[in-house]
Enzyme design. Structure first.
Site, short mmCIF file in Angstrom:
data_model
loop_
_atom_site.label_atom_id
_atom_site.label_comp_id
_atom_site.label_asym_id
_atom_site.label_seq_id
_atom_site.Cartn_x
_atom_site.Cartn_y
_atom_site.Cartn_z
CG HIS A 52 1.21 5.27 3.98
ND1 HIS A 52 0.35 5.25 5.05
CD2 HIS A 52 1.89 4.09 4.05
CE1 HIS A 52 0.50 4.13 5.74
NE2 HIS A 52 1.44 3.40 5.15
CG HIS A 85 -0.29 -0.22 2.52
ND1 HIS A 85 0.05 -1.48 2.94
CD2 HIS A 85 0.09 0.62 3.50
CE1 HIS A 85 0.62 -1.40 4.12
NE2 HIS A 85 0.67 -0.13 4.50
P1 AMP Z 1 1.69 0.33 7.34
O1 AMP Z 1 2.26 0.59 8.70
O2 AMP Z 1 2.45 1.00 6.24
O3 AMP Z 1 1.46 -1.15 7.10
O4 AMP Z 1 0.29 1.07 7.33
C1 AMP Z 1 -0.91 0.42 7.51
C2 AMP Z 1 -1.94 1.51 7.52
O5 AMP Z 1 -3.21 0.92 7.36
C3 AMP Z 1 -1.98 2.33 8.82
O6 AMP Z 1 -1.77 3.70 8.54
C4 AMP Z 1 -3.37 2.05 9.37
O7 AMP Z 1 -3.94 3.18 9.98
C5 AMP Z 1 -4.12 1.65 8.12
N1 AMP Z 1 -5.27 0.77 8.33
C6 AMP Z 1 -5.29 -0.38 9.05
N2 AMP Z 1 -6.51 -0.94 9.00
C7 AMP Z 1 -7.27 -0.13 8.21
C8 AMP Z 1 -8.62 -0.16 7.75
N3 AMP Z 1 -9.45 -1.16 8.10
N4 AMP Z 1 -9.05 0.84 6.96
C9 AMP Z 1 -8.23 1.84 6.61
N5 AMP Z 1 -6.95 1.92 6.98
C10 AMP Z 1 -6.47 0.96 7.79
#
Ligand code: AMP
Length: 151
Positions: free
Chosen positions: A100, A98
Site C-alpha cells: 500500500h 501487495h
Molecule cells: P489488504 O487488507 O492489505 O489485503 O488490502 C486489500 C486492498 O485491496 C484493500 O485496500 C481493498 O480496498 C483493495 N482492493 C480489493 N479489491 C480491489 C480491486 N478490485 N481493485 C482495487 N483495489 C482493490
C-alpha cells in the site's frame, strides 16, 4: 481460483492501472484511504512477502521506489505511509502480496504505523506481555541475534 489481483493482471476485471512492467503492476486501491492510495503487486501470485523469490521482491521494490514520488506528487501529499499487511493476522485480506502506498497530509490525524498498537491491550493475545511490557536488554539481544541468524 485466481486472486482478484490476478484477475486485474489478466485484464479480466477493470482497474485504474498507473504503472506496469514485465513483472509488476500498480493500480489505484478501489477503497482508498486517501486520494492516490495505490497498490503495487508482483504479477505472479505469491501470498506473502515471505513467499516471493528475491528477484521478484527486488522488482516489486523498484516499482515501489518509482511510484512513491509519483503518487505523492500527483496529489500534492506531504508524505506517505508505505506498508504491507503481510499475512491474515496482520489484516491482509487479499492473498496476493501487495504494497500500500497511502498519501499522507499534515494534520490528517491518521498517525504513524505505531498507532496500530495504541489499543493493543484490548486484544486477546496469549503472549500479551510481549506486546505491552518493556523488553529487557537481554530479551532484545536474544531477539536481535535470532533475526540475524535467520537473515
Ligand atoms: P489488504 O487488507 O492489505 O489485503 O488490502 C486489500 C486492498 O485491496 C484493500 O485496500 C481493498 O480496498 C483493495 N482492493 C480489493 N479489491 C480491489 C480491486 N478490485 N481493485 C482495487 N483495489 C482493490
Amino acid at each position: 481460483m485466481s486472486t482478484i489481483f490476478t484477475q486485474i493482471v489478466e485484464g479480466e476485471i477493470p482497474a485504474r492501472i498507473v504503472y506496469e512492467d514485465e513483472t509488476t503492476i500498480a493500480f489505484l486501491d478501489a477503497n482508498p484511504l486517501a486520494p492516490g492510495h495505490t497498490l503495487v503487486i508482483p504479477k505472479d501470485e505469491y501470498e506473502r512477502v515471505n513467499d516471493m523469490p528475491e528477484d521478484v521482491a527486488a522488482d516489486v521494490y523498484a516499482t515501489i521506489h518509482r511510484l512513491v514520488p509519483a503518487v505523492e506528487d500527483s496529489v500534492d501529499a506531504d508524505a506517505s505511509t508505505v506498508a504491507f499487511n503481510n499475512g491474515e493476522a496482520a489484516g491482509q485480506e487479499v492473498p496476493h502480496v501487495h504494497c500500500h502506498i497511502v498519501p499522507r497530509f499534515e494534520g490528517d490525524g491518521a498517525g504513524p504505523i505505531h498507532s496500530l498498537f495504541s489499543d493493543a491491550e484490548t486484544f486477546d493475545v496469549a503472549d500479551l506481555d510481549q506486546i505491552t511490557e518493556d523488553l529487557s536488554d537481554d530479551e532484545l539481544d536474544e531477539i536481535a541475534a535470532d533475526i540475524e541468524s535467520r537473515a
